[in-house]
Write a protein that holds these residues in place. Sequence first.
Motif, mmCIF file in Angstrom:
data_model
loop_
_atom_site.group_PDB
_atom_site.id
_atom_site.type_symbol
_atom_site.label_atom_id
_atom_site.label_comp_id
_atom_site.label_asym_id
_atom_site.label_seq_id
_atom_site.Cartn_x
_atom_site.Cartn_y
_atom_site.Cartn_z
ATOM 1 N N PRO A 1 58.999 33.912 46.826
ATOM 2 C CA PRO A 1 58.150 35.082 47.771
ATOM 3 C C PRO A 1 57.724 36.084 46.775
ATOM 4 N N GLU A 2 58.155 36.283 45.609
ATOM 5 C CA GLU A 2 57.544 37.572 44.820
ATOM 6 C C GLU A 2 56.135 37.011 44.284
ATOM 7 N N ASP A 3 55.768 35.907 44.371
ATOM 8 C CA ASP A 3 54.443 35.480 44.102
ATOM 9 C C ASP A 3 53.372 35.679 45.362
ATOM 10 N N THR A 4 53.766 36.104 46.455
ATOM 11 C CA THR A 4 52.986 36.562 47.472
ATOM 12 C C THR A 4 51.875 37.639 47.210
ATOM 13 N N ALA A 5 50.769 37.393 47.214
ATOM 14 C CA ALA A 5 49.737 38.419 46.879
ATOM 15 C C ALA A 5 48.180 37.985 47.039
ATOM 16 N N VAL A 6 47.343 38.792 46.987
ATOM 17 C CA VAL A 6 45.860 38.227 46.868
ATOM 18 C C VAL A 6 45.595 37.870 45.665
ATOM 19 N N TYR A 7 45.163 36.463 45.405
ATOM 20 C CA TYR A 7 44.754 36.058 44.100
ATOM 21 C C TYR A 7 43.111 36.102 43.820
ATOM 22 N N TYR A 8 42.846 36.612 42.618
ATOM 23 C CA TYR A 8 41.568 36.856 42.170
ATOM 24 C C TYR A 8 41.119 35.952 41.088
ATOM 25 N N CYS A 9 40.014 35.377 41.420
ATOM 26 C CA CYS A 9 39.317 34.609 39.892
ATOM 27 C C CYS A 9 38.321 35.706 39.332
ATOM 28 N N ALA A 10 38.690 35.186 37.873
ATOM 29 C CA ALA A 10 37.660 36.520 36.991
ATOM 30 C C ALA A 10 36.907 35.698 35.976
ATOM 31 N N ALA A 11 35.764 36.230 35.594
ATOM 32 C CA ALA A 11 35.269 35.831 34.411
ATOM 33 C C ALA A 11 34.341 36.823 33.490
ATOM 34 N N ASP A 12 34.797 36.380 32.230
ATOM 35 C CA ASP A 12 34.359 37.137 30.988
ATOM 36 C C ASP A 12 32.936 36.904 30.761
ATOM 37 N N VAL A 13 31.854 37.187 31.662
ATOM 38 C CA VAL A 13 30.795 36.834 31.630
ATOM 39 C C VAL A 13 29.648 37.170 30.470
#
Length: 118
Positions: free
Chosen positions: A87-99
């Motif tokens: 349950p503590e993994d509940t979140a909005v998950y974002y992808c990110a890039a070091d462009v």
Amino acid sequence: QVQLVESGGGLVQAGGSLRLSCAASGFSFSITTMGWYRQAPGKQREWIAHITGSGILNYRDSVKGRFTISRDNAKNTVYLQMNSLKPEDTAVYYCAADVLNRRVFDSWGQGTQVTVSS
């Protein structure tokens, strides 16, 4: 322009699994460090894992052994396989890039919601 589009979020019971995908475009994906972050309600965004262009992996301690980051350079896609969800993994998950290759994530996706029920 740079685009990162996440998918694969949803509602899952504790102990279940999800695989997030992030389709990237607009930059040289294969040489770019890619990462995943998450933000739970009322909390700061936190780093989860990243993978370099050469395949070096690194994970947040709380997800080690449960989450796996991977990439498919032929598909310009980075994945986050999440097992044994809590349950503590509940979140909005974002992808990110070091462009810009400055060791800072400078480009972000819109996020995908992951909800883990107990």
